[in-house]
Scaffold this motif. Sequence first.
Motif, PDB file in Angstrom:
ATOM      1  N   SER A 189       0.819  -1.210   0.000  1.00  0.00           N
ATOM      2  CA  SER A 189       0.000   0.000   0.000  1.00  0.00           C
ATOM      3  C   SER A 189       0.854   1.260   0.000  1.00  0.00           C
ATOM      4  CB  SER A 189      -0.996  -0.001   1.152  1.00  0.00           C
ATOM      5  OG  SER A 189      -0.354  -0.079   2.386  1.00  0.00           O
TER       6      SER A 189
ATOM      7  N   ASN B  62       0.606   3.979  -3.003  1.00  0.00           N
ATOM      8  CA  ASN B  62       0.451   5.419  -2.761  1.00  0.00           C
ATOM      9  C   ASN B  62       1.547   6.215  -3.456  1.00  0.00           C
ATOM     10  OD1 ASN B  62      -1.876   5.206  -1.242  1.00  0.00           O
ATOM     11  ND2 ASN B  62      -0.783   5.087   0.710  1.00  0.00           N
TER      12      ASN B  62
ATOM     13  N   THR C  51       0.867   9.043  -6.356  1.00  0.00           N
ATOM     14  CA  THR C  51       1.385  10.406  -6.189  1.00  0.00           C
ATOM     15  C   THR C  51       2.248  10.808  -7.380  1.00  0.00           C
ATOM     16  OG1 THR C  51       1.349  10.196  -3.782  1.00  0.00           O
ATOM     17  CG2 THR C  51       2.778  11.905  -4.704  1.00  0.00           C
TER      18      THR C  51
END
Length: 110
Positions: A5, A9, A13
Amino acid sequence: MTVISILENTIKTNLENIRPPEHMRDQLDIGYSFINNVLILFEIRPSFIDKDKILNIEFAKTRYFKSKEIWKIYWKRANDNWDPYKIEEVSNIDAFFKIIKEDKYGCFLG
């Protein structure tokens, strides 16, 4: 938070930094798939022939090799083959996205 995770992320981003402006995204956007340590970036755009058909056109790939702790980078040629990029490997996903954004050799976005 798991490693997967955190990585997901980081990918999201970084992807935001190379996506087109929001007002253009119905005509051109960038998406990704991340399966089994392989990240593929692709353009999302309507077909030139049939505007109702949405195409996903792959243009960049990186694969993580846990034994070496590196990400190998590939670009997609016009013949649909994946070839190693001139800068063949990086140590992290941020460096991969930096190479994609800079695109010094015109293989990815340009």
